[in-house]
Design a protein around this motif. Sequence first.
Motif, PDB file in Angstrom:
ATOM      1  N   ARG A  21       0.826  -1.209   0.000  1.00  0.00           N
ATOM      2  CA  ARG A  21       0.000   0.000   0.000  1.00  0.00           C
ATOM      3  C   ARG A  21       0.859   1.256   0.000  1.00  0.00           C
ATOM      4  O   ARG A  21       0.555   2.231  -0.692  1.00  0.00           O
ATOM      5  CB  ARG A  21      -0.943   0.002   1.203  1.00  0.00           C
ATOM      6  N   ILE A  22       1.947   1.249   0.749  1.00  0.00           N
ATOM      7  CA  ILE A  22       2.847   2.403   0.801  1.00  0.00           C
ATOM      8  C   ILE A  22       3.461   2.660  -0.571  1.00  0.00           C
ATOM      9  O   ILE A  22       3.498   3.795  -1.047  1.00  0.00           O
ATOM     10  CB  ILE A  22       3.937   2.200   1.876  1.00  0.00           C
ATOM     11  N   LEU A  23       3.936   1.605  -1.222  1.00  0.00           N
ATOM     12  CA  LEU A  23       4.536   1.758  -2.545  1.00  0.00           C
ATOM     13  C   LEU A  23       3.524   2.245  -3.574  1.00  0.00           C
ATOM     14  O   LEU A  23       3.814   3.145  -4.370  1.00  0.00           O
ATOM     15  CB  LEU A  23       5.156   0.437  -3.008  1.00  0.00           C
ATOM     16  N   LEU A  24       2.333   1.663  -3.565  1.00  0.00           N
ATOM     17  CA  LEU A  24       1.303   2.097  -4.508  1.00  0.00           C
ATOM     18  C   LEU A  24       0.898   3.540  -4.253  1.00  0.00           C
ATOM     19  O   LEU A  24       0.660   4.299  -5.194  1.00  0.00           O
ATOM     20  CB  LEU A  24       0.086   1.176  -4.419  1.00  0.00           C
ATOM     21  N   ASP A  25       0.843   3.933  -2.983  1.00  0.00           N
ATOM     22  CA  ASP A  25       0.489   5.307  -2.645  1.00  0.00           C
ATOM     23  C   ASP A  25       1.519   6.280  -3.215  1.00  0.00           C
ATOM     24  O   ASP A  25       1.172   7.326  -3.750  1.00  0.00           O
ATOM     25  CB  ASP A  25       0.361   5.463  -1.134  1.00  0.00           C
ATOM     26  N   LYS A  26       2.796   5.920  -3.120  1.00  0.00           N
ATOM     27  CA  LYS A  26       3.851   6.775  -3.670  1.00  0.00           C
ATOM     28  C   LYS A  26       3.701   6.937  -5.183  1.00  0.00           C
ATOM     29  O   LYS A  26       3.919   8.019  -5.716  1.00  0.00           O
ATOM     30  CB  LYS A  26       5.235   6.200  -3.351  1.00  0.00           C
ATOM     31  N   ILE A  27       3.313   5.856  -5.850  1.00  0.00           N
ATOM     32  CA  ILE A  27       3.138   5.913  -7.306  1.00  0.00           C
ATOM     33  C   ILE A  27       1.954   6.788  -7.677  1.00  0.00           C
ATOM     34  O   ILE A  27       2.064   7.688  -8.510  1.00  0.00           O
ATOM     35  CB  ILE A  27       2.961   4.496  -7.882  1.00  0.00           C
ATOM     36  N   VAL A  28       0.793   6.534  -7.063  1.00  0.00           N
ATOM     37  CA  VAL A  28      -0.417   7.245  -7.480  1.00  0.00           C
ATOM     38  C   VAL A  28      -0.423   8.704  -7.055  1.00  0.00           C
ATOM     39  O   VAL A  28      -1.085   9.523  -7.685  1.00  0.00           O
ATOM     40  CB  VAL A  28      -1.706   6.529  -7.023  1.00  0.00           C
ATOM     41  N   ARG A  29       0.292   9.063  -5.996  1.00  0.00           N
ATOM     42  CA  ARG A  29       0.349  10.476  -5.579  1.00  0.00           C
ATOM     43  C   ARG A  29       0.976  11.351  -6.655  1.00  0.00           C
ATOM     44  O   ARG A  29       0.637  12.519  -6.786  1.00  0.00           O
ATOM     45  CB  ARG A  29       1.084  10.629  -4.258  1.00  0.00           C
ATOM     46  N   LYS A  30       1.872  10.768  -7.456  1.00  0.00           N
ATOM     47  CA  LYS A  30       2.476  11.524  -8.565  1.00  0.00           C
ATOM     48  C   LYS A  30       1.424  11.928  -9.587  1.00  0.00           C
ATOM     49  O   LYS A  30       1.618  12.854 -10.356  1.00  0.00           O
ATOM     50  CB  LYS A  30       3.564  10.701  -9.239  1.00  0.00           C
ATOM     51  N   TYR A  31       0.296  11.211  -9.602  1.00  0.00           N
ATOM     52  CA  TYR A  31      -0.774  11.476 -10.554  1.00  0.00           C
ATOM     53  C   TYR A  31      -1.990  12.108  -9.881  1.00  0.00           C
ATOM     54  O   TYR A  31      -3.075  12.125 -10.445  1.00  0.00           O
ATOM     55  CB  TYR A  31      -1.160  10.179 -11.274  1.00  0.00           C
ATOM     56  N   GLY A  32      -1.796  12.577  -8.647  1.00  0.00           N
ATOM     57  CA  GLY A  32      -2.868  13.277  -7.954  1.00  0.00           C
ATOM     58  C   GLY A  32      -3.853  12.376  -7.226  1.00  0.00           C
ATOM     59  O   GLY A  32      -4.896  12.839  -6.777  1.00  0.00           O
ATOM     60  N   GLY A  33      -3.535  11.109  -7.075  1.00  0.00           N
ATOM     61  CA  GLY A  33      -4.440  10.184  -6.392  1.00  0.00           C
ATOM     62  C   GLY A  33      -3.892   9.787  -5.035  1.00  0.00           C
ATOM     63  O   GLY A  33      -2.893  10.328  -4.567  1.00  0.00           O
ATOM     64  N   LYS A  34      -4.581   8.856  -4.404  1.00  0.00           N
ATOM     65  CA  LYS A  34      -4.080   8.285  -3.158  1.00  0.00           C
ATOM     66  C   LYS A  34      -4.712   6.913  -2.969  1.00  0.00           C
ATOM     67  O   LYS A  34      -5.800   6.643  -3.464  1.00  0.00           O
ATOM     68  CB  LYS A  34      -4.352   9.180  -1.960  1.00  0.00           C
ATOM     69  N   VAL A  35      -4.000   6.060  -2.262  1.00  0.00           N
ATOM     70  CA  VAL A  35      -4.496   4.719  -1.980  1.00  0.00           C
ATOM     71  C   VAL A  35      -5.300   4.796  -0.694  1.00  0.00           C
ATOM     72  O   VAL A  35      -4.851   5.356   0.295  1.00  0.00           O
ATOM     73  CB  VAL A  35      -3.315   3.723  -1.820  1.00  0.00           C
ATOM     74  N   VAL A  36      -6.507   4.239  -0.741  1.00  0.00           N
ATOM     75  CA  VAL A  36      -7.336   4.214   0.454  1.00  0.00           C
ATOM     76  C   VAL A  36      -7.406   2.792   0.969  1.00  0.00           C
ATOM     77  O   VAL A  36      -7.430   1.831   0.209  1.00  0.00           O
ATOM     78  CB  VAL A  36      -8.765   4.752   0.178  1.00  0.00           C
ATOM     79  N   ASN A  37      -7.413   2.654   2.277  1.00  0.00           N
ATOM     80  CA  ASN A  37      -7.465   1.351   2.909  1.00  0.00           C
ATOM     81  C   ASN A  37      -8.918   1.032   3.214  1.00  0.00           C
ATOM     82  O   ASN A  37      -9.519   1.627   4.088  1.00  0.00           O
ATOM     83  CB  ASN A  37      -6.635   1.363   4.195  1.00  0.00           C
TER      84      ASN A  37
END
Length: 50
Positions: A33-49
């Motif tokens: 989740r941490i790694l995916l969050d880092k990726i998607v934040r570059k595109y203006g998103g965030k991972v939700v749990n």
Amino acid sequence: MTATELNEDTQDQIYDLLEYLQQMEKLKNKDIRILLDKIVRKYGGKVVNK
């Protein structure tokens, strides 16, 4: 750019890599989740749990 705009091959490669690392017990769900969050934040998103 949204996650759906990522190239399908790129999505498959990310999925395969994360699955491989998880199987090798190098990554736990929290780490993924941490790694995916880092990726998607570059595109203006965030991972939700959920």
